[in-house]
Design an enzyme around this catalytic site. Sequence first.
Site, mmCIF file in Angstrom:
data_model
loop_
_atom_site.group_PDB
_atom_site.id
_atom_site.type_symbol
_atom_site.label_atom_id
_atom_site.label_comp_id
_atom_site.label_asym_id
_atom_site.label_seq_id
_atom_site.Cartn_x
_atom_site.Cartn_y
_atom_site.Cartn_z
ATOM 1 N N HIS A 95 0.785 -1.045 0.007
ATOM 2 C CA HIS A 95 -0.078 -0.032 -0.060
ATOM 3 C C HIS A 95 0.853 1.283 -0.159
ATOM 4 O O HIS A 95 1.765 1.365 0.610
ATOM 5 C CB HIS A 95 -0.900 0.117 1.319
ATOM 6 C CG HIS A 95 -1.969 1.213 1.227
ATOM 7 N ND1 HIS A 95 -3.186 0.996 0.662
ATOM 8 C CD2 HIS A 95 -2.025 2.252 1.484
ATOM 9 C CE1 HIS A 95 -3.846 2.201 0.695
ATOM 10 N NE2 HIS A 95 -2.977 3.057 1.382
ATOM 11 N N ASP A 174 -14.108 3.641 7.527
ATOM 12 C CA ASP A 174 -12.877 4.454 6.836
ATOM 13 C C ASP A 174 -13.462 5.328 5.647
ATOM 14 O O ASP A 174 -13.232 6.551 5.598
ATOM 15 C CB ASP A 174 -11.824 3.548 6.505
ATOM 16 C CG ASP A 174 -11.037 4.774 5.618
ATOM 17 O OD1 ASP A 174 -10.312 5.363 6.260
ATOM 18 O OD2 ASP A 174 -10.624 4.281 4.350
ATOM 19 N N ARG A 181 -13.088 13.677 6.718
ATOM 20 C CA ARG A 181 -11.701 14.484 6.846
ATOM 21 C C ARG A 181 -11.476 15.185 5.553
ATOM 22 O O ARG A 181 -10.644 16.175 5.661
ATOM 23 C CB ARG A 181 -10.675 13.280 6.972
ATOM 24 C CG ARG A 181 -10.937 12.626 8.353
ATOM 25 C CD ARG A 181 -9.916 11.409 8.407
ATOM 26 N NE ARG A 181 -8.613 11.741 8.036
ATOM 27 C CZ ARG A 181 -7.797 10.676 7.366
ATOM 28 N NH1 ARG A 181 -8.035 9.571 7.249
ATOM 29 N NH2 ARG A 181 -6.477 11.145 7.093
ATOM 30 N N SER A 196 -6.665 4.834 9.042
ATOM 31 C CA SER A 196 -7.058 4.591 7.569
ATOM 32 C C SER A 196 -6.695 3.499 6.708
ATOM 33 O O SER A 196 -7.314 2.406 6.316
ATOM 34 C CB SER A 196 -7.181 5.864 6.828
ATOM 35 O OG SER A 196 -7.545 5.719 5.615
ATOM 36 N N LYS A 200 -7.999 -0.750 6.577
ATOM 37 C CA LYS A 200 -8.306 -1.492 5.288
ATOM 38 C C LYS A 200 -7.593 -2.779 4.807
ATOM 39 O O LYS A 200 -7.979 -3.661 4.428
ATOM 40 C CB LYS A 200 -8.104 -0.530 3.892
ATOM 41 C CG LYS A 200 -9.084 0.551 4.046
ATOM 42 C CD LYS A 200 -9.005 1.525 3.034
ATOM 43 C CE LYS A 200 -7.929 2.509 3.343
ATOM 44 N NZ LYS A 200 -7.829 3.868 2.685
HETATM 45 N N1 URA Z 1 -4.478 6.965 2.217
HETATM 46 C C1 URA Z 1 -5.432 6.423 2.988
HETATM 47 O O1 URA Z 1 -5.928 5.243 2.624
HETATM 48 N N2 URA Z 1 -5.933 6.972 3.816
HETATM 49 C C2 URA Z 1 -5.436 8.232 4.393
HETATM 50 O O2 URA Z 1 -5.909 8.892 5.340
HETATM 51 C C3 URA Z 1 -4.289 8.671 3.708
HETATM 52 C C4 URA Z 1 -3.900 8.095 2.389
#
Ligand code: URA
Length: 456
Positions: A95, A174, A181, A196, A200
């Site tokens: 990621h 999220d 946000r 966040s 995931k």
């Molecule tokens: N990527 C994400 O998945 N969440 C964030 O808050 C920032 C970048």
Amino acid sequence: MARASSATLRGDNMRVVDAILAKRDGRELAAEEISELIRAYTAGEIPDYQLAAFLMAVYFRGMTAAETAALTLAMAGSGATVDLSAIPGVKVDKHSTGGVADTTTLVLAPLVAAAGVPVAKMSGRGLGFTGGTIDKLEAIPGFRTALSGDEFRANLAAIGVAITGQTPDIAPADGKLYALRDVTGTIESIPLIASSVMSKKIAAGADKILLDVKTGSGAFMKTAEDAVKLAATMVDIGTLVGRETMAVVSAMDEPLGLAVGNSLEVLEAIDILAGTGGAPELREVCLTLGAHMLVLAGRAADFAAGYDRLADLLSSGAALAKFAALVAAQGGDPAVVADRARLPLAAHRRDVPCPADGFVQAADAARIGYAAMLLGAGREYKGQAIDLGAGLVMRCRIGDRLAAGQPLATLYTSDPAKIPAAAAAVASALAIGPAPAARPRLILGTVTAAGAHIAK
Ligand code: URA
Ligand code: CA
């Protein structure tokens, strides 16, 4: 401190106020308070304005390690979790915290799969100045980015790689929090980004997690110090939940690849996979991340062995063949690999000239991403339609010497009326000066559970 029980928080907004007050005043929240806050917000029991106040308090006060972990677990558990245990082998998820011209997933997924490591990837769409892998893949005619769970597992078993859009039932908290946000100035918070991302990753079921944490003008973390802090926070969360997690900290001082835009980035990915071009910096980040993934998966003895193996898979054509197999398995036209004209490219093209003789001193990667969005490649708001053939190709990098009139970038759009604003954004994103400038360092180091290894 006084701690609300979940029973008193539920359905009673005075308890939500207590949580906001506690965070505002710098007191630590209990795990149950945080999990109840997330449960109630996801269920629609708490209004956006209260969560917004809470998020702003977190932005200014931060969170302790225990609070961040509780928040992550509450978000990870807010929806479905993926079970990949039927797929043999160690599943490693990768990621990136996001950037501009970050085409790594398009290269890495087939490359690492070609080395025999299963790649089960859930990706997102672009928003604002950042691109998204799902949008890029949709530039390939016929490519389906919404696989059912059964298709996802069947493709993984058959060819070792599958990429699908994140379904709304993965960490729905999220999705809701991120949207809030985005409009309340609370994106750039280490505990909020860490929870966040990790919620995931935990819900998506991989055994091990490799994070690419970006720092620089095109990243949420503007300094290396903050990027290392974010990386360490995420590594700690992964360790806590028993998923080995490692982070590479890499630079986003300028677009990583040369292409910014969906078809254009697919073309650059094919160039890297075929060995026919693409930015060397993009290739280097892909090989670096991939080598760590091989080590995490137990498929390489060490980083150097993994790196060499992946470089061989690029030069042998095996990674490109895996990319074609991925495209075919998801309904796309695999002939794009040899016949690039099958990818849509916007008809109107314009070079942005360099205003003076000099060296490229600095780049504002976010602004360049914004220019690509103006050309139609990205979206200003969720759900907005995009022009898959639009975007731009950078013609220079930091440190290059240019003469006045040489192209800084080439713009692609279907709507020529969009060119002046995008050209102005590109021109203002690049600082040209008389003094030679050093090329920025690309890979700053790594963070593991054992600590940070950042080169001075
Ligand atoms: N990527 C994400 O998945 N969440 C964030 O808050 C920032 C970048
Ligand atoms: Ca990346």
